[in-house]
Design a protein around this motif. Structure first.
Motif, PDB file in Angstrom:
ATOM      1  N   ASN A 351      11.845  -4.927  -1.884  1.00  0.00           N
ATOM      2  CA  ASN A 351      11.865  -4.960  -3.355  1.00  0.00           C
ATOM      3  C   ASN A 351      10.681  -4.203  -3.942  1.00  0.00           C
ATOM      4  OD1 ASN A 351      14.203  -6.498  -3.334  1.00  0.00           O
ATOM      5  ND2 ASN A 351      13.070  -8.437  -3.288  1.00  0.00           N
ATOM      6  N   LYS A 352       9.513  -4.377  -3.319  1.00  0.00           N
ATOM      7  CA  LYS A 352       8.333  -3.648  -3.790  1.00  0.00           C
ATOM      8  C   LYS A 352       8.515  -2.142  -3.609  1.00  0.00           C
ATOM      9  CE  LYS A 352       5.829  -7.200  -5.016  1.00  0.00           C
ATOM     10  NZ  LYS A 352       5.440  -7.412  -6.430  1.00  0.00           N
ATOM     11  N   GLN A 353       9.101  -1.751  -2.478  1.00  0.00           N
ATOM     12  CA  GLN A 353       9.335  -0.325  -2.248  1.00  0.00           C
ATOM     13  C   GLN A 353      10.292   0.253  -3.291  1.00  0.00           C
ATOM     14  OE1 GLN A 353       7.930   1.745  -0.170  1.00  0.00           O
ATOM     15  NE2 GLN A 353       6.633   0.208   0.841  1.00  0.00           N
ATOM     16  N   ILE A 354      11.320  -0.559  -3.640  1.00  0.00           N
ATOM     17  CA  ILE A 354      12.263  -0.092  -4.670  1.00  0.00           C
ATOM     18  C   ILE A 354      11.546   0.083  -6.007  1.00  0.00           C
ATOM     19  CG2 ILE A 354      14.299  -0.760  -5.998  1.00  0.00           C
ATOM     20  CD1 ILE A 354      15.345  -2.126  -3.444  1.00  0.00           C
ATOM     21  N   GLU A 355      10.692  -0.895  -6.349  1.00  0.00           N
ATOM     22  CA  GLU A 355       9.938  -0.779  -7.599  1.00  0.00           C
ATOM     23  C   GLU A 355       9.030   0.454  -7.603  1.00  0.00           C
ATOM     24  OE1 GLU A 355       7.883  -4.410  -8.092  1.00  0.00           O
ATOM     25  OE2 GLU A 355       9.688  -5.624  -8.447  1.00  0.00           O
ATOM     26  N   LEU A 356       8.361   0.703  -6.450  1.00  0.00           N
ATOM     27  CA  LEU A 356       7.497   1.879  -6.365  1.00  0.00           C
ATOM     28  C   LEU A 356       8.308   3.173  -6.482  1.00  0.00           C
ATOM     29  CD1 LEU A 356       5.050   0.785  -3.526  1.00  0.00           C
ATOM     30  CD2 LEU A 356       4.528   1.043  -5.949  1.00  0.00           C
ATOM     31  N   GLU A 357       9.494   3.183  -5.881  1.00  0.00           N
ATOM     32  CA  GLU A 357      10.340   4.376  -5.982  1.00  0.00           C
ATOM     33  C   GLU A 357      10.771   4.617  -7.428  1.00  0.00           C
ATOM     34  OE1 GLU A 357      12.207   7.717  -4.489  1.00  0.00           O
ATOM     35  OE2 GLU A 357      10.823   6.321  -3.510  1.00  0.00           O
ATOM     36  N   VAL A 358      11.096   3.507  -8.129  1.00  0.00           N
ATOM     37  CA  VAL A 358      11.460   3.655  -9.544  1.00  0.00           C
ATOM     38  C   VAL A 358      10.288   4.197 -10.352  1.00  0.00           C
ATOM     39  CG1 VAL A 358      12.128   2.373 -11.623  1.00  0.00           C
ATOM     40  CG2 VAL A 358      13.249   1.890  -9.439  1.00  0.00           C
ATOM     41  N   ARG A 438      -0.252   2.746  -3.150  1.00  0.00           N
ATOM     42  CA  ARG A 438       0.590   2.464  -1.988  1.00  0.00           C
ATOM     43  C   ARG A 438      -0.239   1.848  -0.858  1.00  0.00           C
ATOM     44  NH1 ARG A 438       2.189   7.140  -1.565  1.00  0.00           N
ATOM     45  NH2 ARG A 438       3.990   6.995  -2.947  1.00  0.00           N
ATOM     46  N   THR A 439      -1.437   2.440  -0.655  1.00  0.00           N
ATOM     47  CA  THR A 439      -2.338   1.874   0.374  1.00  0.00           C
ATOM     48  C   THR A 439      -2.769   0.460   0.009  1.00  0.00           C
ATOM     49  OG1 THR A 439      -3.152   4.100   0.801  1.00  0.00           O
ATOM     50  CG2 THR A 439      -4.452   2.262   1.678  1.00  0.00           C
ATOM     51  N   ALA A 440      -3.057   0.275  -1.292  1.00  0.00           N
ATOM     52  CA  ALA A 440      -3.469  -1.065  -1.734  1.00  0.00           C
ATOM     53  C   ALA A 440      -2.332  -2.070  -1.568  1.00  0.00           C
ATOM     54  CB  ALA A 440      -3.906  -1.012  -3.199  1.00  0.00           C
ATOM     55  N   LYS A 441      -1.078  -1.618  -1.808  1.00  0.00           N
ATOM     56  CA  LYS A 441       0.060  -2.522  -1.596  1.00  0.00           C
ATOM     57  C   LYS A 441       0.177  -2.929  -0.137  1.00  0.00           C
ATOM     58  CE  LYS A 441       1.822  -2.776  -5.741  1.00  0.00           C
ATOM     59  NZ  LYS A 441       1.979  -4.053  -6.444  1.00  0.00           N
ATOM     60  N   GLN A 442      -0.041  -1.964   0.758  1.00  0.00           N
ATOM     61  CA  GLN A 442       0.002  -2.304   2.187  1.00  0.00           C
ATOM     62  C   GLN A 442      -1.100  -3.289   2.557  1.00  0.00           C
ATOM     63  OE1 GLN A 442      -0.150   1.415   4.249  1.00  0.00           O
ATOM     64  NE2 GLN A 442       1.916   2.061   3.628  1.00  0.00           N
ATOM     65  N   GLU A 443      -2.317  -3.020   2.048  1.00  0.00           N
ATOM     66  CA  GLU A 443      -3.425  -3.956   2.324  1.00  0.00           C
ATOM     67  C   GLU A 443      -3.142  -5.324   1.703  1.00  0.00           C
ATOM     68  OE1 GLU A 443      -6.883  -2.091   0.840  1.00  0.00           O
ATOM     69  OE2 GLU A 443      -7.011  -0.577   2.441  1.00  0.00           O
ATOM     70  N   GLU A 444      -2.539  -5.290   0.502  1.00  0.00           N
ATOM     71  CA  GLU A 444      -2.212  -6.563  -0.148  1.00  0.00           C
ATOM     72  C   GLU A 444      -1.189  -7.352   0.665  1.00  0.00           C
ATOM     73  OE1 GLU A 444      -0.343  -8.171  -4.390  1.00  0.00           O
ATOM     74  OE2 GLU A 444      -0.537  -6.023  -3.967  1.00  0.00           O
ATOM     75  N   GLU A 445      -0.207  -6.636   1.255  1.00  0.00           N
ATOM     76  CA  GLU A 445       0.792  -7.312   2.091  1.00  0.00           C
ATOM     77  C   GLU A 445       0.133  -7.929   3.333  1.00  0.00           C
ATOM     78  OE1 GLU A 445       4.478  -8.736   2.820  1.00  0.00           O
ATOM     79  OE2 GLU A 445       3.753  -7.612   1.064  1.00  0.00           O
ATOM     80  N   THR A 446      -0.810  -7.162   3.912  1.00  0.00           N
ATOM     81  CA  THR A 446      -1.552  -7.700   5.076  1.00  0.00           C
ATOM     82  C   THR A 446      -2.344  -8.944   4.688  1.00  0.00           C
ATOM     83  OG1 THR A 446      -1.726  -5.465   5.936  1.00  0.00           O
ATOM     84  CG2 THR A 446      -3.172  -7.132   6.907  1.00  0.00           C
ATOM     85  N   MET A 447      -2.996  -8.866   3.534  1.00  0.00           N
ATOM     86  CA  MET A 447      -3.775 -10.028   3.083  1.00  0.00           C
ATOM     87  C   MET A 447      -2.859 -11.209   2.768  1.00  0.00           C
ATOM     88  SD  MET A 447      -6.901  -9.261   3.304  1.00  0.00           S
ATOM     89  CE  MET A 447      -7.591 -10.610   2.378  1.00  0.00           C
ATOM     90  N   ARG A 448      -1.668 -10.929   2.237  1.00  0.00           N
ATOM     91  CA  ARG A 448      -0.730 -12.030   1.972  1.00  0.00           C
ATOM     92  C   ARG A 448      -0.311 -12.717   3.262  1.00  0.00           C
ATOM     93  NH1 ARG A 448       3.501  -9.852  -2.676  1.00  0.00           N
ATOM     94  NH2 ARG A 448       2.016  -9.836  -4.417  1.00  0.00           N
ATOM     95  N   ARG A 449      -0.051 -11.941   4.296  1.00  0.00           N
ATOM     96  CA  ARG A 449       0.298 -12.553   5.584  1.00  0.00           C
ATOM     97  C   ARG A 449      -0.846 -13.401   6.119  1.00  0.00           C
ATOM     98  NH1 ARG A 449       3.037  -7.281   8.610  1.00  0.00           N
ATOM     99  NH2 ARG A 449       4.811  -7.036   7.181  1.00  0.00           N
ATOM    100  N   ARG A 450      -2.035 -12.808   6.051  1.00  0.00           N
ATOM    101  CA  ARG A 450      -3.202 -13.576   6.522  1.00  0.00           C
ATOM    102  C   ARG A 450      -3.402 -14.835   5.687  1.00  0.00           C
ATOM    103  NH1 ARG A 450      -8.352  -9.939   6.961  1.00  0.00           N
ATOM    104  NH2 ARG A 450      -6.869  -8.849   8.311  1.00  0.00           N
ATOM    105  N   GLN A 451      -3.213 -14.685   4.343  1.00  0.00           N
ATOM    106  CA  GLN A 451      -3.371 -15.847   3.477  1.00  0.00           C
ATOM    107  C   GLN A 451      -2.321 -16.910   3.777  1.00  0.00           C
ATOM    108  OE1 GLN A 451      -3.117 -14.892  -0.641  1.00  0.00           O
ATOM    109  NE2 GLN A 451      -3.893 -16.857  -1.351  1.00  0.00           N
TER     110      GLN A 451
END
Length: 591
Positions: A351-358, A438-451
């Motif tokens: 869903n995030k990728q779709i939003e970024l593509e839009v 895009r890089t921040a979104k990836q880092e944010e996803e990593t932090m969400r998993r860790r969180q």
């Protein structure tokens, strides 16, 4: 009583062996033979009519496994008791199944050892059909076999085999015949003596299947003759059996371990060392080990058995098998939860990728619109320049004014070009910002998993803290109740102490009064003694003890302790009366 799951596994092997074409069905004649053999081995009265009545609707063909199961449970398994030999039961099922599933000539182990491995498979395999043994249980069995054979365990070798097994099979397990081939072909025991392999299989079979916790030679003192004899002892879950020798042919007795049984160490005596005793309800068994180490091992094993009997637990290996199964189920549930969580995270990421593509498409559209505007402005600028040139040629007289206007327009054009450059730079920065986003979104996803992982750990810790808090509250309530009881008990003791103090004071006052009375009585006694002494002196002075000798009276003479008396009875009476009168006259004066 044997569990039905443990009895169904050997029967399943026998049923599968009768199913020659692998269709899942067996003819009724073969089922009759199988049922008759099962009833014979399990000491159950055979009822041939019940089989016919149960399958009277299946005359068109053979009976399936599902169709045979109700009859098996109702007429055989539910009637099974502990009055049959489980080893004979396994032997019968093994005899029906092994010849159609494997060739023992190609194996390095004997038929008896293959039968023991088959029994171990039935003990360690899962309860789902078709029966398979998982890689974890294979590792557990191979470890115990190599340990019994005195060999070291190679984890890397088994890891390669486990990887190949997982690639070849989806369930990651082996059937009973594949396990026998694995052990019989010495895949993990290369270089071992065949006798050593056979001894290792026998030891693991006795430990897992026969629940033998310890066995060996021990000296036993006779119950009647009091003679020490060497016997081969076998310790099982609740029984200590002893034989004449280790061939287990001549059994001499059993020691049944119950809840009130005990085992104790004894000091050395009668020339025997390493003594210990097993106390039962009706008998006492004195035993002597060969050395202190074996003595301690026997005592520890017996205490473990007694602890299990008191707690009503199964054998240690059955408990360990149950714990391993529960742990595998827990891991399976955790893996399913992790897969579901990963699926949810993947959907969120998509869903995030779709939003970024839009957003990227919108930015591209905005850039295209900006480019069209820029092209329109450039075209307009070009048109203006042409118009200015035509105006300059046509109006030579206004050249100076036109030059000023041209200079002004030129400065505006420079500002416009500068603005265009700024827009291009801004577009580049926007592209960089998108990359950074895009890089921040990836880092944010990593932090969400860790969180999420940290939140799960925090939830577990919170549950543990709540349990500790509840335990503390219970302990505090218990301490307050005990404190209240102690305070009430102390108050009762204080009241009793006060009552005893008052009683003691009363007794002290009574003792003082009695002492005063005693002193008064003592004084009176002293005065009375002095008065008596004075009276005796007076009587002695007045009366005297000697009188003149006169002619005696002709009457009977009075005899005293010193001889004949110097007066008669009449004279004595007169003297008593006169003395009493004098005393009565003097008493009022003295009183």
């Amino acid at each position: 009583m044997w569990k039905s799951d443990e009895l169904l596994k050997p029967i399943w092997h026998a049923f599968s062996a009768l199913d020659v074409d692998k269709s899942g069905k067996v003819s009724k004649s073969q089922l009759k033979v199988l049922s008759y053999n099962l009833c014979t081995v399990m000491n159950i009265p055979h009822d041939p009519v019940s089989l016919e009545e149960n399958f009277k609707d299946d005359d068109r063909g053979p009976v399936s496994n599902h169709g045979y199961m109700p009859y098996l449970k109702r007429y055989i398994l539910e009637k099974a008791r502990d009055n049959f030999d489980m080893q004979d039961f396994n032997k019968m099922c093994w005899t029906l199944s092994y010849k159609k599933n494997m060739n023992l000539k190609s194996l390095l182990i004997s038929n008896e050892d293959a039968f023991k491995v088959w029994c171990i498979f039935n003990f360690l395999c899962e309860d789902t059909y078709p029966l398979v043994i998982l890689a974890e249980e294979i590792e557990y069995l191979l470890r115990k076999l190599l340990e019994a054979m005195g060999s070291s365990w190679n984890q890397d070798h088994f890891a390669e085999y486990k990887l190949q097994l997982s690639l070849q099979r989806n369930n990651g397990g082996l059937s009973a015949w594949e396990l026998i081939n694995l052990v019989g072909m010495a895949h993990f025991s290369k270089g071992m003596n065949l006798h050593t392999v056979s001894m290792g299989i026998t030891q693991v079979y006795q430990e897992l299947i026969l629940d033998v916790l310890k066995q060996g030679y021990v000296m036993k003192k006779g119950h009647k003759m009091k003679i020490w004899s060497e016997r081969w002892f076998i310790l099982q879950s609740n029984t200590l059996s002893y034989y004449l020798s280790e061939d287990l042919v001549d059994k001499r007795g059993d020691v049944v371990l119950v809840q009130n049984s005990s085992v104790e160490s004894l000091p050395d005596r009668e020339g025997k060392k390493c003594l210990f005793v097993v106390r039962c309800a009706d008998r006492i068994f004195e035993l002597c080990a060969t050395d202190k180490k074996r003595k301690q091992e026997w005592i520890q094993a017996l205490q473990t058995c007694l602890q299990q009997v008191r707690l009503g637990l199964l054998s240690p290996h059955r408990e360990a098998r149950q714990r391993r199964r529960e742990l595998r189920q827990k891991h399976t549930v955790e893996e399913e939860e992790l897969t579901e969580r990963m699926r949810q995270l993947q959907a969120t990421n998509e869903n995030k990728q779709i939003e970024l593509e839009v957003m990227r498409k919108k930015l591209e559209e905005a850039a295209a619109i900006a480019a069209m505007e820029e092209e329109r402005r450039r075209q307009t600028q070009t048109d203006l320049q042409d118009r200015y040139m035509l105006d300059l040629a046509r109006e030579k007289m206004e050249r100076e004014q036109m030059e000023q206007q041209v200079a002004q327009k030129t400065s505006e054009l420079e500002q416009y070009l500068q603005r265009v450059g700024e827009l291009e730079d801004m577009y580049k920065r926007l592209q960089d910002a998108l990359d950074q986003q895009r890089t921040a979104k990836q880092e944010e996803e990593t932090m969400r998993r860790r969180q999420a992982r940290l939140l799960a750990e925090e939830a577990g810790k919170r549950v543990e803290l709540e349990q500790l808090h509840l335990q503390q509250q219970r302990a505090m309530c218990q301490v307050q109740a005990e404190k209240k009881e102690l305070v009430e008990e102390r108050q009762a003791q204080e009241r009793a102490l006060q009552a005893a103090t008052l009683q003691l004071q009363t007794l002290e006052e009574e003792r003082q009064g009695a002492l005063a009375q005693y002193q008064e009585v003592t004084k009176k006694l002293t005065l009375a003694a002095n008065k008596t002494k004075k009276w005796k002196t007076r009587v002695a002075k007045h009366e005297g003890l000697v009188r003149l000798i006169q002619p005696g009276h002709k009457g009977p003479q009075i005899m005293t302790n010193w001889g004949p008396a110097s007066f008669t009875d009449a004279e004595l009476e007169l003297r008593k009366k006169s003395w009493q009168q004098k005393k009565n006259q003097e008493d009022p004066l003295t009183q």
